[in-house]
Scaffold this active site. Structure first.
Site, PDB file in Angstrom:
ATOM      1  N   ASP A 169      65.026  57.565  49.435  1.00  0.00           N
ATOM      2  CA  ASP A 169      65.674  56.877  48.316  1.00  0.00           C
ATOM      3  C   ASP A 169      65.190  57.498  47.007  1.00  0.00           C
ATOM      4  O   ASP A 169      64.191  58.224  46.979  1.00  0.00           O
ATOM      5  CB  ASP A 169      65.379  55.370  48.349  1.00  0.00           C
ATOM      6  CG  ASP A 169      63.892  55.048  48.224  1.00  0.00           C
ATOM      7  OD1 ASP A 169      63.071  55.769  48.828  1.00  0.00           O
ATOM      8  OD2 ASP A 169      63.544  54.088  47.495  1.00  0.00           O
ATOM      9  N   GLU A 209      61.248  53.162  49.171  1.00  0.00           N
ATOM     10  CA  GLU A 209      59.939  53.376  48.544  1.00  0.00           C
ATOM     11  C   GLU A 209      59.978  53.008  47.066  1.00  0.00           C
ATOM     12  O   GLU A 209      59.021  52.473  46.529  1.00  0.00           O
ATOM     13  CB  GLU A 209      59.516  54.840  48.707  1.00  0.00           C
ATOM     14  CG  GLU A 209      58.045  55.099  48.396  1.00  0.00           C
ATOM     15  CD  GLU A 209      57.739  55.364  46.923  1.00  0.00           C
ATOM     16  OE1 GLU A 209      56.553  55.272  46.555  1.00  0.00           O
ATOM     17  OE2 GLU A 209      58.654  55.650  46.145  1.00  0.00           O
TER      18      GLU A 209
END
Ligand SMILES: [Zn+2]
Length: 426
Positions: free
Chosen positions: A67, A132
């Site tokens: 991400d 994350e």
């Protein structure tokens, strides 16, 4: 691989990491890895890929998240999701943080797998997490809490450092050995409500807060002595420092940009970020709340934070304020010296004779935290070697417009990951 990853938009929120994870799974499966996608939702899986050795032995994990943070296309020279190759760089959101590293890890692992290499003992794991950038509750934290037997490992290489810095004529490759803890708290003052047309009738909590915050007067808590921080200063200065503040000042004289990196490592930091008082213009507030973002060196907890706050603001009884913690995550770290650090050092010396390593602790957070917490014997480092761009070049581009990585550094890091696994696992 990096260009293809950048073109799959994984801005978190919402993340939508599945297409990126499927791309990586396809590559790794074709190279002989056993792969599994798993997570809380279909759209946002984590990827676990495994290459088993003939015998039991150490497990080495190449870790990364797919991400990214958001990007405002209007602020960019190129489309942030183009993955454009221009001027010797690959451009796009995630090029540095951290699709670049994920691409190098996966490309190296696939090359090893396709060549027929298998660990003599142990396993090579490639783990790509989701989420994350928004707390990892369905990413690394979830994996370590919910399926620890699937992600258990002895050594982790993740993001956080690896770029070269120059200091007094020496070239030093940064090695992230830990991350600070997060202790956010609310600072509260109390008074008495009243009609704002007659200020003397009330006791204004907002004015009390201004007085309390005024005691900060631009100061931060004093330095802390702890092993990883001292190791960093020792590398720079040649001997362990007696006086941490003086040591940081010496670094600042020689290279202020490096001091900016070292300074927050060495102490608790306090940053007031939000304030709230009366809900109405004509009511004197009886309570004022300030949110303080507080980062704490690894291993230190709430008692230490309270001590440091008291040194600046006075104690709660006599200082006229109160503290309520809203977050208390104790930071953790791995020893700067370990067999894994030795393998990384060997790579650095082969690549650039005469260069050294500089252990650092990040003020921010990475997925390494969850692996160290779940598996206390696990050594986790941040290392993604880059030298065409130094750390001073890359830092301003992370989470910022025109994020990009030099092609030579992609080649360097891919070579690192393809050499590390055979060196560690045989
Ligand atoms: Zn990252």
């Amino acid at each position: 691989m990096l260009q293809r990853l950048i073109r799959l938009n994984t801005v978190n929120p919402p993340g939508n990491e599945r297409p990126a994870q499927e791309l990586l799974r396809g590559e790794l499966e074709a190279a002989g890895f056993e792969c599994e996608l798993l997570g809380v939702s279909d759209e946002r899986p984590n990827l676990i890929a495994r290459l088993r050795g003939a015998d039991d032995g150490p497990r080495l994990c190449y870790l990364g998240h797919v991400d990214t943070v958001l990007a405002d296309a209007e602020e960019w020279t190129v489309d942030p999701w183009s993955g454009e190759l221009r001027d010797g760089h690959v451009w796009g959101r995630g090029a540095l943080d951290m699709k670049g590293q994920v691409a190098c890890e996966v490309a190296a692992a696939c090359a090893l797998g396709r060549s027929g290499w298998r660990p003599a003992t142990g396993e090579l794991l490639v783990i790509a997490t989701c989420d994350e950038e928004a707390g990892a509750t369905i990413g690394a934290q979830w994996l370590c809490d919910q399926v620890p037997w699937k992600v258990h490992c002895d050594m982790v290489v993740n993001e956080g450092a690896g770029e070269v810095v120059e200091y007094e004529g020496r070239r030093l490759y940064t090695l992230c050995v830990g991350e600070k803890g997060v202790f956010r708290f609310r600072l509260i003052t109390e008074g008495r409500a009243g009609h704002a047309s007659m200020p003397a009738m009330g006791d204004n909590a907002l004015l009390r807060m201004i007085e309390v915050l005024g005691r900060l007067d631009g100061r931060q808590p004093g330095p802390d002595h702890y092993a990883a921080g001292i190791a960093s200063l020792e590398t720079l200065l040649g001997a362990p420092p007696d006086d941490v503040s003086a040591a940081v000042a010496r670094v600042r004289e020689a290279e202020p940009r490096l001091a900016d990196l070292i300074d927050p490592m060495m102490a608790v930091t306090l940053a007031p970020t939000m304030i709230r008082a009366s809900q109405k213009e004509n009511v004197i507030p009886s309570r004022c709340t300030v949110h303080v973002d507080c980062r704490v060196p690894p291993g230190m907890g709430e008692d230490h934070v309270r001590r440091r706050v008291t040194e600046l603001l006075g104690d709660e009884q006599t200082g006229g304020y109160r503290i309520e913690f809203s977050e208390d995550v104790i930071g953790n770290s791995s020893p700067p010296d370990s067999p894994l650090a030795g393998f990384i050092r060997d790579f650095v010396e082969r690549t650039e004779p005469g260069a050294g390593m500089l252990p650092i602790v990040l003020p921010g957070f990475t997925d390494s935290h969850w692996f160290r917490k779940a598996f206390p014997e696990c050594v986790a480092y941040g290392f993604f070697p880059q030298r065409a761009m130094t750390r001073f070049d890359t830092m301003p581009l992370i989470h910022a417009p025109d994020e990009r990585i030099r092609v030579e550094d992609i080649e360097l890091a891919s070579r690192f990951f393809s050499e590390l696994a055979p060196a560690v696992l045989g």
